[in-house]
Design a protein around this motif. Structure first.
Motif, short mmCIF file in Angstrom:
data_model
loop_
_atom_site.label_atom_id
_atom_site.label_comp_id
_atom_site.label_asym_id
_atom_site.label_seq_id
_atom_site.Cartn_x
_atom_site.Cartn_y
_atom_site.Cartn_z
N ARG A 8 0.83 -1.20 0.00
CA ARG A 8 0.00 0.00 0.00
C ARG A 8 0.87 1.26 0.00
O ARG A 8 0.62 2.23 0.70
N GLU A 9 1.90 1.19 -0.81
CA GLU A 9 2.80 2.33 -0.94
C GLU A 9 2.45 3.11 -2.19
O GLU A 9 2.35 2.51 -3.27
N PRO A 10 2.26 4.43 -2.12
CA PRO A 10 2.04 5.16 -3.36
C PRO A 10 3.32 5.17 -4.21
O PRO A 10 4.41 5.30 -3.68
N LEU A 11 3.15 4.96 -5.51
CA LEU A 11 4.30 4.98 -6.41
C LEU A 11 4.41 6.32 -7.11
O LEU A 11 5.41 6.64 -7.72
N SER A 12 3.33 7.09 -7.07
CA SER A 12 3.37 8.45 -7.60
C SER A 12 2.32 9.24 -6.82
O SER A 12 1.49 8.66 -6.13
N LEU A 13 2.39 10.55 -6.95
CA LEU A 13 1.46 11.37 -6.17
C LEU A 13 0.20 11.66 -6.99
O LEU A 13 0.27 11.82 -8.20
#
Ligand SMILES: O=C(O)CCC(=O)C(=O)O
Ligand SMILES: [Fe+2]
Length: 360
Positions: A8-13
Motif C-alpha cells: 500500500r505504498e504510493p508509487l506516484s502522487l
C-alpha cells in the motif's frame, strides 16, 4: 495515483483538479473531496491543477526571484534576516539548519506585514516577537519584486483557504470550521528559495538542499521550477520524487493538521536533493493560523479512522520529540523558526539562546 497493492505504498502522487472544487456541481465537489481524503490518507502530498494562479504571474515571480539571487552577496545581505528580530529577510547559503545540519540553500522569508510589538510587556509570550515588518530588496535593483510577491501571497492564500475548507469537509466538519483560526491575523509564511548545484558550492552538512522535515503550519502549497529534487518519505520509509509538473502546485499537510486530527492526517516528511549541475528555485507558501490560535484535537468519524488504520504506521526520519505539537500555534511557530535560524536567535535573544543551550 498508483498504489503498490502489497505494501500500500504510493508509487506516484495524485493529481487533483481544483476546478472541480470550484464548480457549482455538487457531484464534482464531492468527487474532489473524496479524492482529497484519499490523497491525505495515502501520501499526505498531491499536485493541484487548475488552481487559477496564472502561469504568466508564476513565471514572472520566478523571474524576479532569480534576479534577486543573482545580486552580489553584500547587496543581498542588506536585508539579512540577522537584522530582523522578527525572522524576516535573506538567509545566505549554509545558515539555515534542518535536522541539526546546515541546508544547501539560500532564501528569503516573508510573513504578514505588521507593526512590531517590541519591546514586549513581560507578560506577553515570546512568540509575539514574530510580528513585525518584512525586509524588501531595493525596487530599483529588482523592479516588480514587492508587487509580484504580494500578489502571489494573496492568491496562494485564497487557494490554500479553499483547500482547508475542503479538508474540513473531508473530515465531515463544517466547511467553515477553520475560518476563525485564519483571516486577518493569520501568520502565513512565504519562502523564496534558491538551491545551488552541487558543483557550485561543494556539498556540505547533510548533503541535501534541505534535510528531512515536516512543515510547521496547517498546509503548504509549493511552486517549483522544472529541475526537480523534492522527495517525499513514504510510509515504509523510502523516498518518492515529486517530479515537477509545469503549472501545478504541490500541496502537503503541516504539523498543525496532524495534531488536530490526532495523526489521522499525517504531516509527511520530505527533503530536497541537491542537483549535480543545475540550480533550482522554489516558492513554498505556508498557510498558518494566527499566533494565539489554539489548535484543538478532534475525533474524526469512525469510518475515516478505519481507513487510516488500514495502513501501516508512518515511518519518518523526523524524531517524534522534534514535532511541533503544542496547543498554542505561536509556541510551535517560535520553536520552529528559532531552531532553523539559530544565528538570529543568538543575536536578538541571547538570554533565550543561552537558556536553550545554544552557544554563540
Ligand atoms: O523547495 C522545495 O521543494 C521544498 C522546500 C520545503 O520543503 C520547505 O521549505 O519547507
Ligand atoms: Fe517543507
Amino acid at each position: 495515483m498508483t498504489i503498490d497493492s502489497n505494501a500500500r505504498e504510493p508509487l506516484s502522487l495524485p493529481i487533483l483538479d481544483y476546478s472541480l472544487l470550484q464548480s457549482n456541481d455538487p457531484d464534482a465537489q464531492s468527487g474532489f473531496i473524496s479524492e482529497l481524503r484519499s490523497a491525505l490518507l495515502d501520501s499526505g502530498f498531491f499536485y493541484l491543477t487548475n488552481h487559477g494562479i496564472p502561469l504568466q504571474e508564476l513565471d514572472s515571480l520566478f523571474d524576479v526571484l532569480k534576479r534577486f539571487f543573482t545580486l552580489p552577496l553584500e547587496i543581498k545581505e542588506e536585508i539579512a534576516m540577522e537584522k530582523s528580530p522578527h525572522f524576516r529577510g535573506y538567509t545566505r547559503l549554509g545558515e539555515e539548519i534542518t535536522d541539526f545540519k546546515a541546508d544547501n540553500r539560500e532564501e528569503l522569508d516573508y510573513a504578514p506585514e505588521r507593526a512590531s510589538l517590541r519591546p514586549l510587556p513581560a507578560t506577553s509570550p515570546i512568540y509575539q516577537n514574530l510580528h513585525g515588518p518584512n525586509q524588501w530588496p531595493d525596487e530599483a535593483l529588482v523592479p516588480g519584486f514587492r508587487d509580484g510577491v504580494l500578489r502571489f501571497q494573496a492568491r496562494a492564500n485564497d487557494v490554500a483557504l479553499a483547500i482547508m475548507s475542503a479538508i474540513a469537509r473531508s473530515l465531515e466538519l463544517s466547511p467553515r470550521f477553520f475560518e476563525e483560526a485564519f483571516g486577518e491575523k493569520s501568520h502565513n509564511r512565504l519562502k523564496l528559495v534558491r538551491y545551488p548545484a552541487a558543483g557550485e558550492t561543494g556539498v556540505q552538512g547533510h548533503g541535501l538542499g534541505v534535510g528531512p522535515h515536516k512543515d510547521g503550519g496547517y498546509l503548504t502549497m509549493l511552486f517549483q521550477d522544472a529541475v526537480g529534487g523534492l522527495q517525499i518519505q513514504t510510509r515504509m520509509g523510502s523516498w518518492l520524487s515529486a517530479t515537477p509538473i509545469r503549472g501545478t502546485a504541490v500541496i502537503n499537510i503541516g504539523q498543525q493538521l496532524e495534531r488536530l486530527t490526532k495523526r489521522v492526517y499525517v504531516s509527511t516528511t520530505h527533503r530536497v536533493l541537491t542537483h549535480s549541475h543545475s540550480e533550482r528555485f522554489s516558492v513554498p507558501f505556508f498557510l498558518c493560523p494566527h499566533l494565539d490560535a489554539v489548535i484543538p484535537e478532534i475525533d474524526v468519524p469512525a469510518w475515516i479512522l478505519d481507513r487510516a488504520r488500514e495502513h501501516h504506521e508512518w515511518t519518518s526520519d523526523v524524531p517524534t520529540r522534534e514535532l511541533l505539537q503544542r496547543e498554542v500555534y505561536g509556541e510551535n511557530a517560535w520553536r520552529g523558526i528559532t531552531r532553523s535560524h539559530v544565528g538570529v536567535l543568538c543575536k536578538h535573544y541571547p538570554e533565550e539562546a543561552k537558556r536553550r543551550g545554544y552557544v554563540h
